[in-house]
Enzyme design. Structure first.
Site, PDB file in Angstrom:
ATOM      1  N   THR A  92      28.182  64.826  34.470  1.00  0.00           N
ATOM      2  CA  THR A  92      27.369  63.712  33.965  1.00  0.00           C
ATOM      3  C   THR A  92      27.993  63.132  32.699  1.00  0.00           C
ATOM      4  O   THR A  92      28.051  61.918  32.516  1.00  0.00           O
ATOM      5  CB  THR A  92      25.930  64.186  33.683  1.00  0.00           C
ATOM      6  OG1 THR A  92      25.417  64.778  34.864  1.00  0.00           O
ATOM      7  CG2 THR A  92      25.041  63.019  33.298  1.00  0.00           C
ATOM      8  N   GLU A 133      18.178  68.158  29.091  1.00  0.00           N
ATOM      9  CA  GLU A 133      19.102  67.096  29.519  1.00  0.00           C
ATOM     10  C   GLU A 133      20.141  66.797  28.445  1.00  0.00           C
ATOM     11  O   GLU A 133      21.299  66.515  28.754  1.00  0.00           O
ATOM     12  CB  GLU A 133      18.316  65.808  29.838  1.00  0.00           C
ATOM     13  CG  GLU A 133      17.357  65.932  31.010  1.00  0.00           C
ATOM     14  CD  GLU A 133      18.081  66.164  32.322  1.00  0.00           C
ATOM     15  OE1 GLU A 133      18.603  67.285  32.510  1.00  0.00           O
ATOM     16  OE2 GLU A 133      18.132  65.234  33.147  1.00  0.00           O
TER      17      GLU A 133
END
Lengths: 306, 306
Positions: free
Chosen positions: B181, B128
């Protein structure tokens, strides 16, 4: 029914991660109130013992809360309110909330319970508004509902009751210095870092989970507050020392009760709670500050008829 | 064990009031991954189908996550990773998390499970970090643990699994516009008002309570976000119209999935979920934006062996 006598319990609000939304109800600390109908179409504070409080109904939180209730149903009924005050005003364990909650609970009973406990919360909040300039519900809700109360939303008001782990005990130390809720609110910053807010809601979510699963250790780990405690704890004598001391003696967690100056320690079981209480007593005994110490279970009922 | 094939599920993170701490796992959307030992002491991405992804292990989230795992036990074991990608990167339903979680789950299985699911989360978070510049856990945790995951604390990492109300369904609409993101994070303000933060943690506490009590209506009322949604929703075409539409069709709540552009609606029961899905389909069909629509139950298992 012409009159009723009630026990109006003390409460611990905020509980670290739950600023303005969470509180719990104590069972061994509280006021007694006697509420009687009168024929004068007036709300009167007829007697206050134990502490000094305003005798003018419009300046007394109990009077204001009862007026809010009666206003809702356009009732002209008069009431005399006697308050035997054990909770010290300004102590941080819901002194004004106890008076507001006890008064509306009693009047509601006398009138045949036209309102639900949840409705009574909003009337009692008018007392909080008078006391602190802020109509918060995190003391009056647990005082009325018992146990742990979570305020999901203020507008519209929605309060949830959360389960109470059976072995949970609360030790409260009240150092007798005066901090007004109004002043204690004014030092809080009105903007917080997103990072701290994320930590806070992660901890509050975990605290709620811990109450359902009776996970005492998790409950302890979640009692963290990086938003309000760092600012308010400066006003509380020996806060950091007490935090360390209570942890060393087995407390699950420790923080500021409401707006202080009282501090609370949550403990599992009477034995640990007594140990924590004794350690706090010994520590504070040679400091030049008077103090009260309470050890209490969680009161699951809230205000009750005596 | 020389090789293993796994299903790596999509996830919905944040769930409105739980920004950065909450996520849930879907059961009908996900990738397939085949992980094989090799004798080259190297992590290789040997095949990617369905979508384009970096083939360089250090640039691929699965490669990075596996390296983090192997680094922890100083293992030189090599692995070949094949990814059959069904989740579109940048869709906001945990595409990178699925790859990271699937890869570390599979490698852990092949190695005889030296790590717990909770430990795997921290390795997958390295994926991530590569994907978004932020090692968040609210997708990888539910991808690995299944159900609802709550991140109580990032430092140290502590993740709780919360109960799943049995009739809960998720409808996800993915409008095919690209929001990275990284970009989606950069528009969020790093300071928030205390008032909004209080509302947010009141709602998150209520959401956790609703999962334990299976109170679907309360769950719906708690799906509110006044911190991130007002900013991010501007990037999502027809967000407000979809919110209104899903509510009119019986959805419990509606919000942005992860960092968007996907949006989610939680529903009680298949029938309502289907109605909500069909309404979204009809609404979006005459807009000039391609879209995917998913209806899924909550996956209580997370990544699983195929």
């Amino acid at each position: 029914m012409e009159q009723i006598k009630v026990f109006a319990p003390a409460t611990v609000a905020n509980l670290s991660c739950g600023f303005d939304v969470l509180g719990c109800c104590l069972d061994s600390v509280g006021d007694e109130m006697l509420i009687k109908k009168n024929d004068l179409n007036k709300i009167r504070i007829t007697k206050v013992s134990g502490q000094e409080l305003p005798m003018e109904a419009d300046q007394n939180v109990a009077g204001v809360a009862v007026k809010a209730l009666l206003g809702e149903i356009d009732s002209k009924q008069g009431f005399d309110i006697e308050i035997s005050k054990n909770i010290k005003p300004g102590s941080g364990i819901g002194s004004s909330a106890a008076s507001s909650a006890g008064a509306v609970f009693a009047v509601n009973k006398i009138l045949g319970e036209p309102f639900s406990s949840n409705q009574l919360i909003s009337f009692a909040m008018q007392g909080e508004l008078l006391a602190s300039g802020n109509a918060h519900a995190d003391n009056v809700a647990p005082a009325l509902l018992g146990g742990f109360s979570l305020v999901r939303s203020y507008c519209p008001l929605e309060v949830l009751s959360l389960p109470v782990p059976p072995e949970l005990k609360v030790v409260v130390l009240h150092p007798m210095i005066e901090i007004k809720t109004k002043d204690s609110r004014s030092i809080i910053k009105q903007n917080v870092s997103l990072k701290s807010a994320i930590n806070q809601w992660g901890n509050l979510g975990a605290l709620v989970s811990a109450l359902y699963t009776e996970d005492y250790e998790l409950l302890g780990r979640s009692l963290q507050d990086e938003i309000v405690e760092p600012v308010r704890s400066i006003l509380i004598p020996y806060f950091q020392e007490l935090k360390k001391l209570t942890a060393e003696n087995g407390a699950l967690g420790f923080g500021i009760s409401g707006s202080g100056p009282s501090v609370y320690a949550l403990c599992k079981g009477d034995q640990t709670a007594l140990k924590v209480k004794n350690a706090m007593k010994e520590f504070y005994s040679d400091k030049s500050i008077d103090f009260d110490l309470h050890l209490s279970g969680i009161n699951k009922k809230g205000v009750k008829v005596l």
